[in-house]
Design a protein around this motif. Structure first.
Motif, PDB file in Angstrom:
ATOM      1  N   LYS A 195     -49.638   7.590 -45.188  1.00  0.00           N
ATOM      2  CA  LYS A 195     -48.753   7.766 -46.340  1.00  0.00           C
ATOM      3  C   LYS A 195     -48.431   6.443 -47.022  1.00  0.00           C
ATOM      4  CE  LYS A 195     -44.414   9.993 -47.693  1.00  0.00           C
ATOM      5  NZ  LYS A 195     -43.249  10.765 -47.209  1.00  0.00           N
ATOM      6  N   VAL A 198     -51.589   5.061 -48.875  1.00  0.00           N
ATOM      7  CA  VAL A 198     -51.994   5.940 -49.977  1.00  0.00           C
ATOM      8  C   VAL A 198     -51.089   5.715 -51.188  1.00  0.00           C
ATOM      9  CG1 VAL A 198     -52.185   8.338 -50.742  1.00  0.00           C
ATOM     10  CG2 VAL A 198     -53.018   7.692 -48.479  1.00  0.00           C
ATOM     11  N   GLU A 199     -49.796   5.674 -50.936  1.00  0.00           N
ATOM     12  CA  GLU A 199     -48.839   5.479 -52.029  1.00  0.00           C
ATOM     13  C   GLU A 199     -49.081   4.141 -52.727  1.00  0.00           C
ATOM     14  OE1 GLU A 199     -44.186   6.511 -52.690  1.00  0.00           O
ATOM     15  OE2 GLU A 199     -44.752   5.627 -50.770  1.00  0.00           O
ATOM     16  N   LEU A 202     -52.679   4.161 -54.590  1.00  0.00           N
ATOM     17  CA  LEU A 202     -52.789   5.036 -55.756  1.00  0.00           C
ATOM     18  C   LEU A 202     -52.036   4.493 -56.969  1.00  0.00           C
ATOM     19  CD1 LEU A 202     -52.711   8.729 -54.453  1.00  0.00           C
ATOM     20  CD2 LEU A 202     -54.575   7.504 -55.561  1.00  0.00           C
ATOM     21  N   ILE A 219     -58.875  12.259 -57.025  1.00  0.00           N
ATOM     22  CA  ILE A 219     -58.322  11.692 -55.795  1.00  0.00           C
ATOM     23  C   ILE A 219     -58.805  12.496 -54.596  1.00  0.00           C
ATOM     24  CG2 ILE A 219     -56.200  11.197 -54.517  1.00  0.00           C
ATOM     25  CD1 ILE A 219     -54.769  11.089 -57.280  1.00  0.00           C
ATOM     26  N   GLY A 221     -57.734  13.731 -51.557  1.00  0.00           N
ATOM     27  CA  GLY A 221     -56.530  13.967 -50.768  1.00  0.00           C
ATOM     28  C   GLY A 221     -56.872  14.325 -49.331  1.00  0.00           C
ATOM     29  N   LYS A 227     -49.443  18.345 -51.020  1.00  0.00           N
ATOM     30  CA  LYS A 227     -49.804  18.334 -52.438  1.00  0.00           C
ATOM     31  C   LYS A 227     -48.673  17.727 -53.264  1.00  0.00           C
ATOM     32  CE  LYS A 227     -51.341  21.261 -56.265  1.00  0.00           C
ATOM     33  NZ  LYS A 227     -51.635  22.641 -56.735  1.00  0.00           N
ATOM     34  N   TYR A 230     -48.811  13.974 -53.720  1.00  0.00           N
ATOM     35  CA  TYR A 230     -49.789  13.450 -54.672  1.00  0.00           C
ATOM     36  C   TYR A 230     -49.432  13.753 -56.134  1.00  0.00           C
ATOM     37  CZ  TYR A 230     -53.137  12.751 -50.791  1.00  0.00           C
ATOM     38  OH  TYR A 230     -53.771  12.348 -49.645  1.00  0.00           O
ATOM     39  N   LEU A 240     -56.977  16.207 -58.195  1.00  0.00           N
ATOM     40  CA  LEU A 240     -56.847  16.078 -56.750  1.00  0.00           C
ATOM     41  C   LEU A 240     -57.683  17.138 -56.055  1.00  0.00           C
ATOM     42  CD1 LEU A 240     -55.274  15.065 -54.140  1.00  0.00           C
ATOM     43  CD2 LEU A 240     -53.567  16.838 -54.702  1.00  0.00           C
TER      44      LEU A 240
END
Length: 374
Positions: A195, A198-199, A202, A219, A221, A227, A230, A240
């Motif tokens: 997490k 990814v944050e 992105l 993306i 995922g 969901k 994202y 996504l």
């Protein structure tokens, strides 16, 4: 026989599932428990702890969660003692697994390690710890054999398990329609699976979108993130897909990839890429003192040269990401060279069958050990 397998990340779960299939083929009555994920469950293992609960990254983040991590160690030890396996099989995930190995060796458990900790990258003295605790180490990069020879430690090179995963992949012919992806060419975003990373990744990746109006961003995922997590990054031209990275790569012109296994997967699909990575300042300061390698991406490490551009820490800006992606689009010289170098990486790595070889060897070694003991 009874096998306890520990995989602490998504890639380890995937390779663990193929390993389980091979073990069951060689030992039809195998009982398998362990830590992993959905892939290992589907392959027939009883998963006692899901890897999504273990996703801590960086030195500082580990210290912050130390009490929780120590609790995981106690839980894992108790589960092993209750199960009393004939073998403990460790898959990558070095910080946790090497500590389990240190505890398990004096208890008399047979220990196998599949996908070696990257001791050649930092704290190389850990190679001696592996030699002292692991009964058989199975490595997936050819250069690891020579590295461990320096420590008078004979290991087995079995090939790279990504070839197994990719060989088993069957493209979904309806991938584009099912995900409502239009006719625009695709730039894939592979921001990782934890997490935190990814944050962070992105935010930087999607900020480059305005510079590529003729492309759609998609993306990759992962199922362990929701969901809703994202959604803040999505627009009409930023889509996504969940757990469909291989289908996505099969349709992509280029990719932005967070450093890790995904860099090699992207290369094996022949997709030009830019490697992105950023960690906390404290973690980076410590890592810069102990890391002993010139590159961080697997592609460059295997090739022993810069095949793909690595943007790290201060170099990782939206401007630099966009600049490097532009270099590998539209049949450019840089694009052709990167794809040609990918072929050399494939040749270095070998062919399919890593997990099958490893599973078979584990059962063989256990059977031979039982014959000697009897």
């Amino acid at each position: 026989m009874k096998y306890f397998i520990i995989a602490g990340e998504r890639s380890g779960d995937l390779h663990g599932s193929n390993l389980i299939t091979a073990i069951k083929k060689a030992d039809s009555e195998a009982q398998i428990q362990g830590w992993g994920g959905d892939y290992m469950t589907t392959a027939g293992a009883t998963i006692l702890k899901h890897y999504k609960d273990l996703a801590f990254m960086g030195f500082f983040e580990v210290i912050q969660n130390l009490s929780k991590i120590l609790g995981f160690f106690r839980l894992c030890k108790n589960q092993i003692e209750e199960f009393q396996p004939d073998a403990i099989v460790l898959i990558d995930y070095s910080g946790f697994n090497m500590r389990i190995a240190k505890w398990a060796k004096p208890q008399g458990y047979k220990l196998f390690y599949y996908i070696s900790p990257k001791v050649w990258a930092w704290n190389q003295r850990r190679a001696l710890k592996l030699k002292q605790t692991i009964d058989r180490l199975f490595v997936i990069f050819p250069f690891e054999v020579d590295f461990f020879k320096n420590y008078d430690y004979e290991v087995e090179f079995v090939g790279n398990p990504l070839f197994d995963a990719i060989a088993a992949f069957r493209p979904n012919p309806d991938f584009l329609n099912e995900n409502n992806l239009g006719e625009k060419k695709i730039i894939a975003l592979l921001p990782g699976s934890r997490k935190q990373e990814v944050e962070q990744m992105l935010k930087l990746m999607v900020a480059t979108k305005k510079q590529f109006p003729d492309y759609q961003y998609v993306i990759a995922g992962v199922g362990n993130l929701s969901k809703e997590f994202y959604e803040r990054f999505l627009t009409d031209d930023i889509r996504l897909v969940f757990d469909q990275a291989y289908d996505l790569l099969s349709h992509s012109e280029a990719a932005m990839v967070t450093s890790g296994t995904a860099t090699l997967e992207t290369a094996l699909f022949g997709v030009p890429q830019v490697v992105c990575y950023k960690m906390s300042l404290i973690t980076y300061s410590i890592a810069s003192m102990v890391v002993k390698i010139e590159y961080i991406s697997l592609v460059n490490l295997i090739a022993q040269k810069e095949v793909v551009k690595e943007l790290l820490q201060g170099e990782l800006t939206t401007e630099n990401i966009a600049k490097e992606i532009k270099k590998v689009l539209n049949n450019s010289i840089e694009r052709k060279k990167q794809i040609a170098d990918y072929q050399k990486v494939r040749e270095i790595l070998g062919s399919t069958g890593a997990s099958a070889k490893t599973g078979k060897r584990i059962v063989e070694i256990l059977n031979n050990s039982n014959l000697v003991n009897n």
